[in-house]
Scaffold this motif. Structure first.
Motif, PDB file in Angstrom:
ATOM      1  N   LEU A  88       7.962  29.485  27.807  1.00 50.29           N
ATOM      2  CA  LEU A  88       7.053  28.499  28.640  1.00 50.29           C
ATOM      3  C   LEU A  88       6.544  29.124  29.905  1.00 50.29           C
ATOM      4  N   VAL A  89       7.462  30.046  30.738  1.00 52.88           N
ATOM      5  CA  VAL A  89       7.187  30.622  31.932  1.00 52.88           C
ATOM      6  C   VAL A  89       6.271  31.788  31.670  1.00 52.88           C
ATOM      7  N   GLU A  90       6.340  32.486  30.448  1.00 49.40           N
ATOM      8  CA  GLU A  90       5.466  33.718  30.015  1.00 49.40           C
ATOM      9  C   GLU A  90       4.116  32.978  29.982  1.00 49.40           C
ATOM     10  N   ILE A  91       3.896  31.649  29.611  1.00 46.10           N
ATOM     11  CA  ILE A  91       2.664  31.143  29.167  1.00 46.10           C
ATOM     12  C   ILE A  91       1.931  30.902  30.602  1.00 46.10           C
ATOM     13  N   LEU A  92       2.736  30.336  31.680  1.00 45.90           N
ATOM     14  CA  LEU A  92       2.326  30.120  32.922  1.00 45.90           C
ATOM     15  C   LEU A  92       1.725  31.364  33.700  1.00 45.90           C
ATOM     16  N   ASP A  93       2.723  32.338  33.438  1.00 42.54           N
ATOM     17  CA  ASP A  93       2.272  33.544  33.961  1.00 42.54           C
ATOM     18  C   ASP A  93       0.864  34.208  33.607  1.00 42.54           C
ATOM     19  N   LYS A  94       0.907  33.917  32.238  1.00 40.69           N
ATOM     20  CA  LYS A  94      -0.617  34.462  31.565  1.00 40.69           C
ATOM     21  C   LYS A  94      -1.536  33.753  32.182  1.00 40.69           C
ATOM     22  N   GLU A  95      -1.508  32.520  32.632  1.00 37.60           N
ATOM     23  CA  GLU A  95      -2.520  31.556  33.118  1.00 37.60           C
ATOM     24  C   GLU A  95      -2.563  31.786  34.502  1.00 37.60           C
ATOM     25  N   GLU A  98       1.692  29.033  39.222  1.00 35.08           N
ATOM     26  CA  GLU A  98       2.944  28.994  39.612  1.00 35.08           C
ATOM     27  C   GLU A  98       3.691  27.914  39.339  1.00 35.08           C
ATOM     28  N   LYS A  99       3.501  26.767  39.573  1.00 39.57           N
ATOM     29  CA  LYS A  99       4.236  25.531  39.205  1.00 39.57           C
ATOM     30  C   LYS A  99       3.435  24.490  38.304  1.00 39.57           C
ATOM     31  N   VAL A 111      12.671  19.072  26.291  1.00 41.98           N
ATOM     32  CA  VAL A 111      11.964  20.396  26.580  1.00 41.98           C
ATOM     33  C   VAL A 111      11.650  20.458  28.264  1.00 41.98           C
ATOM     34  N   ALA A 112      10.786  19.348  28.291  1.00 38.67           N
ATOM     35  CA  ALA A 112      10.576  19.114  29.864  1.00 38.67           C
ATOM     36  C   ALA A 112      11.677  19.211  31.080  1.00 38.67           C
ATOM     37  N   GLY A 113      12.785  18.314  30.504  1.00 36.42           N
ATOM     38  CA  GLY A 113      13.909  18.330  31.345  1.00 36.42           C
ATOM     39  C   GLY A 113      14.830  19.368  31.522  1.00 36.42           C
ATOM     40  N   ARG A 114      14.838  20.263  30.355  1.00 36.42           N
ATOM     41  CA  ARG A 114      15.663  21.632  30.589  1.00 36.42           C
ATOM     42  C   ARG A 114      14.890  22.415  30.994  1.00 36.42           C
ATOM     43  N   PHE A 115      13.400  22.355  30.956  1.00 38.30           N
ATOM     44  CA  PHE A 115      12.655  23.396  31.735  1.00 38.30           C
ATOM     45  C   PHE A 115      12.820  23.101  33.358  1.00 38.30           C
ATOM     46  N   ALA A 116      12.821  21.831  33.755  1.00 39.86           N
ATOM     47  CA  ALA A 116      13.213  21.612  35.101  1.00 39.86           C
ATOM     48  C   ALA A 116      14.614  22.433  35.505  1.00 39.86           C
ATOM     49  N   LEU A 117      15.500  21.877  34.699  1.00 38.51           N
ATOM     50  CA  LEU A 117      16.816  22.692  35.161  1.00 38.51           C
ATOM     51  C   LEU A 117      16.952  24.271  35.032  1.00 38.51           C
ATOM     52  N   PHE A 118      16.488  24.860  34.074  1.00 31.97           N
ATOM     53  CA  PHE A 118      16.543  26.322  33.873  1.00 31.97           C
ATOM     54  C   PHE A 118      15.604  27.031  34.689  1.00 31.97           C
ATOM     55  N   GLN A 119      14.528  26.320  35.125  1.00 34.09           N
ATOM     56  CA  GLN A 119      13.106  26.964  35.748  1.00 34.09           C
ATOM     57  C   GLN A 119      12.841  26.002  36.908  1.00 34.09           C
ATOM     58  N   PRO A 120      13.676  25.543  37.651  1.00 32.84           N
ATOM     59  CA  PRO A 120      13.364  24.765  39.123  1.00 32.84           C
ATOM     60  C   PRO A 120      12.458  25.213  40.031  1.00 32.84           C
ATOM     61  N   HIS A 121      12.312  26.477  39.939  1.00 33.34           N
ATOM     62  CA  HIS A 121      11.098  26.924  41.114  1.00 33.34           C
ATOM     63  C   HIS A 121       9.851  27.056  40.424  1.00 33.34           C
ATOM     64  N   ARG A 122       9.718  26.648  38.990  1.00 32.36           N
ATOM     65  CA  ARG A 122       8.510  26.790  38.352  1.00 32.36           C
ATOM     66  C   ARG A 122       7.964  25.195  38.281  1.00 32.36           C
ATOM     67  N   THR A 123       8.616  24.352  38.628  1.00 32.43           N
ATOM     68  CA  THR A 123       8.557  22.831  38.280  1.00 32.43           C
ATOM     69  C   THR A 123       8.230  22.169  39.351  1.00 32.43           C
ATOM     70  N   PRO A 266      15.819  17.083  41.655  1.00 35.73           N
ATOM     71  CA  PRO A 266      15.465  16.641  42.816  1.00 35.73           C
ATOM     72  C   PRO A 266      13.801  16.400  43.065  1.00 35.73           C
ATOM     73  N   GLN A 267      13.084  17.128  42.003  1.00 32.56           N
ATOM     74  CA  GLN A 267      11.760  16.843  42.011  1.00 32.56           C
ATOM     75  C   GLN A 267      11.274  15.459  41.711  1.00 32.56           C
ATOM     76  N   PRO A 268      10.124  15.129  42.150  1.00 33.68           N
ATOM     77  CA  PRO A 268       9.505  13.550  41.433  1.00 33.68           C
ATOM     78  C   PRO A 268       9.760  13.661  40.170  1.00 33.68           C
ATOM     79  N   VAL A 269      10.187  12.395  39.774  1.00 36.81           N
ATOM     80  CA  VAL A 269      10.210  12.103  38.256  1.00 36.81           C
ATOM     81  C   VAL A 269       9.359  10.977  37.743  1.00 36.81           C
ATOM     82  N   PHE A 270       8.956  10.879  36.598  1.00 40.09           N
ATOM     83  CA  PHE A 270       8.462   9.734  35.850  1.00 40.09           C
ATOM     84  C   PHE A 270       9.222   9.537  34.715  1.00 40.09           C
TER      85      PHE A 270
END
Length: 333
Positions: A88-95, A98-99, A111-123, A266-270
């Motif tokens: 997913l980060v590679e897709i973000l980079d292609k587009e 940043e976040k 998937v969203a929760g794990r993305f936040a944990l594995f890639q917090p700087h992109r979330t 730590p980011q905002p969560v809904f």
């Protein structure tokens, strides 16, 4: 969702993702990463796409691995979230994004929760629809049997009993051979069908193999039925069921060890908790996973929580209400 807005990208580990993408209009607008669940596709989010696109938000809506025009590996280990989050980060980079605000439904919420944990700087923030935050496992092995005992005692049925069927070798064929029954159980006319014919241990296989006749969902439009059915009938279920095999075969718990017990977002969560979802509703699902308190309340200190009397398919039942709630939340950060 306009065909001209679809793109494909081959990520570094060799798989191809097909995704819908529109850039944000204006420097201040956020980009939303919408992540669908089982057994659907990106079009689950079409009502949200049209709503947020019209308000200038950027959108990235992939067919996740195993679905639609994306690659469909049948090795469950390929669905480890440490790997998919990098995809997913590679897709973000292609587009050039940043976040993102990662919003998921069903397995897409995981998937969203794990993305936040594995890639917090992109979330930038995380949205959970029906399935809440699932903290990383503290055990290197996942076991279904304890959840069967706990939920049978508490609710009268095994909440995750159907996982055993979905993780079996013949589940894709049995489901496709009895597609009408499969469809009417997964998208029920009455949500309590999940208590009788979906969740309990052995119930789903029995209903499918017995070709049980159940009413079609009267609440669903013919267009919804078409958009859901066509990709499943075309692609089958062998790849998409790997999300269940990932856990039953232990790869999910193994992957979680990379997070070293990090569970806080730590980011905002809904979080929208669907109270007529008798499987993925937080009380049912988190009890089945062995949690005695809400992981959202425990690990997400900046959380907005909504409870709505609706079943699992929130985006189809209450699209306008969901859009309004998400917009109100995103305007707070």
């Amino acid at each position: 969702m306009e065909p001209e807005n679809y793109k494909t990208l081959q990520v570094s580990r060799g798989f191809t993702y097909r995704y819908f993408s529109v850039p944000a209009k204006g420097s201040g607008n956020k980009t939303i990463l919408f992540l669908h669940g089982f057994p659907n596709a990106d079009t689950d989010w079409r009502h949200q796409v049209s709503f947020f696109k019209g308000r200038g938000y950027g959108l990235i809506v992939p067919n996740l691995l195993g679905y639609g025009g994306s690659s469909k590996p049948t090795d469950p280990a390929e669905y480890r979230q440490s790997l998919m989050s990098k995809d997913l980060v590679e897709i973000l980079d292609k587009e050039g994004v940043e976040k993102v605000v990662a919003i998921g439904h069903d397995w897409g919420a995981y998937v969203a929760g794990r993305f936040a944990l594995f890639q917090p700087h992109r979330t930038e923030a995380v949205g959970f629809i029906t399935v809440g935050h699932v903290p990383p496992s503290l055990s290197p092995k996942f076991e279904l049997e304890p959840s069967f005992e706990i939920t049978k005692k508490r609710f009268g049925y095994e909440v995750l009993g159907y996982w055993e069927f979905f993780a079996s070798l013949d589940a894709p064929k049995v489901s496709m051979d009895n597609f009408e029954t499969f469809f009417n159980i997964l998208w029920p006319d009455d949500p309590k069908t999940w208590i009788s014919d979906m969740a309990p241990l052995g119930a789903l296989r029995k209903a499918l193999e017995g070709k049980k006749v159940l009413p079609a969902p009267r609440w669903m439009s013919e267009e919804d039925k078409r958009l859901i059915s066509e990709p499943i009938l075309k692609n089958g279920l062998e790849a998409s069921m790997c999300y269940y095999k990932l856990h039953v075969q232990g790869f999910g718990a193994e992957d979680d060890q990379l997070l070293a017990g990090k569970a806080e977002i730590p980011q905002p969560v809904f979080f929208l908790d669907a109270t007529d979802d008798f499987i993925a509703g937080e009380e049912y699902f988190m009890t089945a996973l062995g949690h005695t308190e809400s992981p959202v309340k425990k690990y997400c200190k900046n959380a907005t929580v909504k409870q709505v009397k609706v079943d699992h398919w929130v985006m189809l039942h209450i699209p306008d209400k969901l859009n309004d709630m998400l917009l109100e939340w995103m305007e707070t950060f």
